[in-house]
Design a protein around this motif. Structure first.
Motif, short mmCIF file in Angstrom:
data_model
loop_
_atom_site.label_atom_id
_atom_site.label_comp_id
_atom_site.label_asym_id
_atom_site.label_seq_id
_atom_site.Cartn_x
_atom_site.Cartn_y
_atom_site.Cartn_z
N GLU A 232 -4.82 1.10 -30.92
CA GLU A 232 -4.91 -0.34 -30.70
C GLU A 232 -3.90 -1.04 -31.61
O GLU A 232 -4.25 -1.55 -32.68
CB GLU A 232 -6.33 -0.84 -30.98
N LEU A 233 -2.64 -1.08 -31.19
CA LEU A 233 -1.59 -1.62 -32.05
C LEU A 233 -1.77 -3.11 -32.31
O LEU A 233 -1.52 -3.58 -33.42
CB LEU A 233 -0.22 -1.37 -31.41
N SER A 234 -2.18 -3.88 -31.30
CA SER A 234 -2.32 -5.32 -31.50
C SER A 234 -3.41 -5.62 -32.53
O SER A 234 -3.26 -6.51 -33.37
CB SER A 234 -2.64 -6.02 -30.17
N GLU A 235 -4.49 -4.86 -32.48
CA GLU A 235 -5.57 -5.05 -33.44
C GLU A 235 -5.11 -4.69 -34.84
O GLU A 235 -5.42 -5.38 -35.82
CB GLU A 235 -6.76 -4.20 -33.03
N LEU A 236 -4.37 -3.57 -34.95
CA LEU A 236 -3.88 -3.15 -36.26
C LEU A 236 -2.87 -4.15 -36.82
O LEU A 236 -2.90 -4.50 -38.01
CB LEU A 236 -3.24 -1.77 -36.15
N ALA A 237 -1.98 -4.64 -35.96
CA ALA A 237 -1.00 -5.63 -36.41
C ALA A 237 -1.69 -6.89 -36.91
O ALA A 237 -1.28 -7.47 -37.93
CB ALA A 237 -0.03 -5.97 -35.27
N VAL B 151 7.88 4.69 -37.37
CA VAL B 151 8.32 3.30 -37.27
C VAL B 151 9.32 3.10 -36.13
O VAL B 151 9.39 2.02 -35.54
CB VAL B 151 8.91 2.83 -38.62
N ALA B 152 10.06 4.15 -35.78
CA ALA B 152 11.05 4.02 -34.70
C ALA B 152 10.39 3.77 -33.35
O ALA B 152 11.05 3.29 -32.42
CB ALA B 152 11.90 5.30 -34.63
N HIS B 153 9.10 4.06 -33.23
CA HIS B 153 8.41 3.89 -31.95
C HIS B 153 7.38 2.76 -31.99
O HIS B 153 6.53 2.66 -31.12
CB HIS B 153 7.73 5.20 -31.54
N LEU B 154 7.46 1.92 -33.01
CA LEU B 154 6.57 0.77 -33.13
C LEU B 154 7.29 -0.50 -32.69
O LEU B 154 8.52 -0.56 -32.68
CB LEU B 154 6.08 0.63 -34.57
N PRO B 155 6.53 -1.54 -32.32
CA PRO B 155 7.17 -2.80 -31.88
C PRO B 155 8.05 -3.40 -32.97
O PRO B 155 7.82 -3.18 -34.17
CB PRO B 155 5.96 -3.70 -31.58
N ASP B 156 9.05 -4.15 -32.56
CA ASP B 156 9.92 -4.84 -33.52
C ASP B 156 9.09 -5.78 -34.39
O ASP B 156 8.13 -6.41 -33.92
CB ASP B 156 10.99 -5.64 -32.78
#
Length: 263
Positions: free
Chosen positions: A168-173, A219-224
């Motif tokens: 859940e990237l949006s939640e983690l961000a 980090v290379a595969h995470l959103p900007d």
């Protein structure tokens, strides 16, 4: 509580009195009854020793709590919040447990999440890098039900998409952004002297709550603009700013005795 003890007791060979723990936690907004109940539960779970010295009760770490705290120490100060050294390796863990083993399934998933795994499929979890899981699987008594592999993704796999489907990237961000909003003002502010210790306790506890959900994805595969590095800079800046005041408060507020005098 473990955060506090890791900060004040780990590696110090001392035990700390319940009264001074209660005082510090009260400054962090936690009531006396909640603090006493937590101390009792931790003794019952083998995470703390306790011993009476005169009219006072003192608490010290057990081997089990030291192991937990060393792991947390590594997560906070060792690995960092951003993974820039990923070599393309993934750890895959498959498990199949009887339907009635609800507790074992919950415990396994909790430990896998702490270790950086996410559910690729229901019984197949994945983590970046080479993750050693044999000890946690053995600790849970599940060695016969778990299989572990190391792998590399096929050239045609969209790793970024796989990551977004698994974690859940949006939640983690948002956890990182909320941490920044909450703590960035303290980069230029100072608390009252006696409140510095409780404030640093909150800082560390909240940071651990954020990074415990972070698998440290490449980090290379995470959103900007991924906010983990900014959040870590805020954490370290505030921690360093609070350090001298918290140390002074610790010396004034904490009642400790050497381990040898409490044994």
């Amino acid at each position: 509580m473990l955060t506090f003890l890791g900060d004040q007791v780990l590696g110090q060979d001392v035990w700390v009195s319940s009264g001074s723990i209660i005082d510090v936690f009260a400054r962090a907004g936690i009531g006396e009854q909640a603090t006493r109940s937590t101390l009792t539960r931790m003794v019952n779970r083998g995470l703390l020793h306790r011993r009476r010295e005169g009219r006072r009760m003192y608490f010290g770490l057990t081997e089990r709590s030291v192991a937990v705290l060393r792991d947390g120490e590594r997560r906070i100060w060792g690995t960092g919040a951003v993974n820039r050294q990923w070599d393309g390796t993934w750890t895959l863990l498959g498990f199949s447990l009887p339907e009635s083993w609800q507790r074992q399934r919950h415990d396994l998933r909790a430990k896998l999440t702490w270790s950086g795994f996410g559910p690729l499929f229901s019984g197949l979890w994945i983590a970046p890098g080479t993750v050693e899981v044999s000890s946690l699987v053995a600790e849970l008594g599940l060695s016969a039900h778990v299989k572990v592999f190391r792998a590399h993704a096929d050239a045609g796999l969209d790793i970024g998409a796989m990551i977004e489907e698994t974690w859940e990237l949006s939640e983690l961000a948002e956890r990182y952004e909320a941490f920044i909003r909450s703590w960035q003002p303290w980069e230029t502010r100072l608390p009252d002297a006696d409140d510095a210790l409780a404030l640093r306790l909150r800082l560390q506890a909240e940071w651990l709550q954020v990074i415990r959900h972070d698998p440290r994805l490449p980090v290379a595969h995470l959103p900007d603009g991924w906010p983990a590095e900014r959040a870590e800079k805020t954490f370290r800046a505030v921690y360093d700013r609070l350090a001298p005041l918290a140390q002074d408060a610790s010396e004034r507020l904490l009642d400790v005795v050497p381990v040898r005098e409490s044994a």
